[in-house]
Design a protein around this motif. Sequence first.
Motif, mmCIF file in Angstrom:
data_model
loop_
_atom_site.group_PDB
_atom_site.id
_atom_site.type_symbol
_atom_site.label_atom_id
_atom_site.label_comp_id
_atom_site.label_asym_id
_atom_site.label_seq_id
_atom_site.Cartn_x
_atom_site.Cartn_y
_atom_site.Cartn_z
ATOM 1 N N GLU A 232 24.657 7.144 -15.386
ATOM 2 C CA GLU A 232 25.579 8.527 -15.711
ATOM 3 C C GLU A 232 26.198 8.123 -17.050
ATOM 4 N N ARG A 234 28.860 7.968 -19.855
ATOM 5 C CA ARG A 234 30.275 8.241 -19.901
ATOM 6 C C ARG A 234 30.648 7.818 -21.247
ATOM 7 N N SER A 236 33.502 7.227 -22.696
ATOM 8 C CA SER A 236 34.585 6.006 -22.575
ATOM 9 C C SER A 236 33.788 4.819 -22.664
ATOM 10 N N GLN A 237 32.880 4.715 -21.832
ATOM 11 C CA GLN A 237 31.971 3.503 -21.670
ATOM 12 C C GLN A 237 31.339 3.065 -22.868
ATOM 13 N N THR A 262 35.830 3.793 -15.670
ATOM 14 C CA THR A 262 35.614 3.872 -17.034
ATOM 15 C C THR A 262 33.899 3.051 -17.248
ATOM 16 N N PRO A 677 38.615 8.744 -16.916
ATOM 17 C CA PRO A 677 37.238 9.528 -16.743
ATOM 18 C C PRO A 677 37.584 10.505 -15.850
ATOM 19 N N LYS A 844 36.042 10.130 -9.340
ATOM 20 C CA LYS A 844 36.444 11.498 -10.014
ATOM 21 C C LYS A 844 36.444 12.568 -8.841
#
Length: 908
Positions: A232, A234, A236-237, A262, A677, A844
């Motif tokens: 997935e 992300r 932020s990652q 994250t 997130p 989430k």
Amino acid sequence: MRTDFVIVDLETTGLNPDSDQVIQIAMLREMGTQTDTLAFFINPNRSVPAFVRRLTGFDTMDFSQFPTLDEVIEEIRDFIGDRLVVGHQIGFDLAFLKRAGLHIEAFLDTLEWARIALPTEPSYRLENLVPEEGPFHDARNDVQATYRLLYRIRTALSHLPETTQRDLRYLLGNEWDWWQVEALPNIRPSPLDQPHGEPNGGRELVPFSHGWQSQTWLKNPTNIGKNFEEFEQRPSQEAMMAAVEQAYQEQAILLVEAGTGTGKSLAYLIPAVLVSLKQGERTVIATHTLALQEQLWNKDLPMAQQDLPVNVALVKGRGQYVCLLKADEIRQTTTVLNEDRERRIAIARLLTFIAQTDRGDYDAFNPSSREAKELWQDVMADRHACAGPRCPYAGPCFMRLARRKAEESHVVIVNHALLASHMANPVVLPEFDHVIIDEAHHFADVVERTFGMEFVIADFRRILAENTARNGLFDHLKTHPDLFSPIEYLRAQSITLLERLESLENVFIAETPPSDYNRQAVRVTTERFESWQGTRVEKTMALTREAMANVAQASRDIWSAAEAIFGDVIKNDPTWLRFEKWADDMSSYSLHLDQWGPPTSQQVSWWEATHLDTNPQITLRFGPVDVAPLVHDTLWNQIKTGVLTSATLSVAGDFDYMARSLGIPKERMRTMRLPSPFNVRANSVLAIPSDIPDVNSMEHLKELAEFLIEVVPRINGRTLVLTTSHKSLRILADKLRPVLDPLGIVTLAQGIDGPSVRLVEQFKQSSRAILLGAAGLWEGVDVPGADLSLVVMARLPFAAPGDPLEEARLERIAQSGQSAFYQRTLPQAILRFQQGFGRLLRTKHDRGAVVVYDPRIIRSRYGAKFIQALAGPTIVVQPTHHVRQVIHEFIVKGGHDVDETPTNFNYE
């Protein structure tokens, strides 16, 4: 395996055979090659609790239509006959049958034997051991599952080395013979049967050229479907990954605040793997908790490394590994006559564990019984009795295997304590170039403990007594006429030291001020230390130091004399090597005891008194007032790159407090605060009752209990209450339990109903429960989904007064002309507050509310700083009755339109 047995399983209304009733019984009988079954539903003549109905799947069943247990007990008796009764945790079932008048003498517990035959299983629940069966908690299915488990156990026993089978036959006699196990050929021998020396050297790390960058490696389509189950994307990652990679390039120290969701583990693991492999360098990754360490090793690191030729290792502290020399001594000296059955069962499990494990550590052994835990204390590796590389088991030694693996690895996973130990003694780990510290908000506390001293008088006296006693370490030394007198002198000095330590413990028990608590820490201030001059305290301390120094010197003298008499022979003798370690430890203890007491600007000494109401014990401690220069000199100055990450590293975006605490040089520091997130604003409410009493008033806990009694049933439990003291926790538990239990809501209180790890698991499995926790549950509780919908903080998490080191640190800040409250006390509380809030949203999809039942958050000048530290939840500040309504609407009815209170409060 003999085939004349009956498997029995019961379902009941509860766990107490004296007050609960049977609602179902099922039996499976094997005779030769045939099996038959018999099962009954039972009328318990009482209501069946809702949670039992949900657990068993008998939600709508009318039990009143079935016979009572008394009406079918004779049929049950006839079916069993004189056969062996088998069951999983069979003692539970037999207790209920005994109350019904059916006494079973011959039985076999598959839980007990699964622990012996399958010693490395993470769980011994029936559904985990035979997951292909089920649904579970229906006795008809459970007997079938137990039947399958029985044969799985026998297969596992047949795959044990022949020598281990022989040991089990000796330890367990007829119980072993029942299985009729035959040894199989080509089974790997147990390490206990293959003592050998340590091999020479290992492979050096060399650069390995590759063209991968972190971002492209993460998105490499050939990786998807291997260890990446579902990728997935992300943002932020990816941002964190880029920052970590840049830190490697710039040889910087990066602080990253990144919350749950994250994907921060992969964000630092992938750069660590790729850079370390390419440059032929080593990265050490340190975690605080076992759970994260196991997650990295078993899941995240395999995902990061994929098929790359990168070497990885997992290394734990010495005491986490079994000592093969000690285990072999127990194997050789245990007799059936001198050990009870429970101890022999524990030894049997240890021997099968050693034969099967690749790791040999405590967490893989996972002792469950009291006897197994006590046995581990007897066989764990420890510095008092480690012969090091000259031990006959140095080759197969699990601890040394892990160390050798680390010397050949690009990525080494450790815990904070082992990293701190290396900082204090830089030979604990192989040299490394880069360090990544996850859960970094704990690291300063771990460093403080490592660079300090902990001297538990009772534990030291036990070790001293064991070595001094007849047939102890001193008596096992290969001796010589010239050593008789020195050894007896050492024994006499050790006995004197035992007496001195007993006197010292009594002195400090008497010096401990009265307390309402069962644990008391007392700081040695300058005034207190000076008041001891010429008193019994000073005299007893001096006599104890003198006795410790005498034992240390006598031990060194004996070792030197033995070297002169025996030469290199004693360097290959395990008992003499243990004595050499003993002599070194005595010198270290003597030095630490000399350092304890006098206050300095750099060090604080104190003692802790525990078990004050039963068997008082004293621990002497000292620690550094400021660990920042220690971390600066022993870590940051020794490495190229550092990465520190946690969900809570900054105070409202300011990393200054953490940087000061860990001595991070400003010129090398980089910071990054990643947004959550999750949609925190839409999925969470921060609710603050505006009409609650002061936290120090008599009414505070009373009104909090009333608030919980009103709210918790309306949301079907699903509540975590965080307190700052066990005293408050006990008061709340006593007020809540009598009201909530009749409503079918289970009250789980940390330290009262069990340890925190077990209670969290119970909370997850209970459909209607409230969990009360103190310090240990403000973080580390991971309950995703609807099982946790409400978190209640009883008060803002300021540290309780009375910590000697903390007192000294606050005094030092105040002496420098700064505010200790704003420089240290408040930032610590805010970080803890953020951890508590973080218990709510774990995925989430989670949503719920956090209630702060402390008026200081809206009435004090500093209260806004707590709110500013959060990631923007919807804020409600209203009278208590309105807060209750908001919680019900938001959680139960799934409401989204919450009237938010403006955050520019008029503080009093």
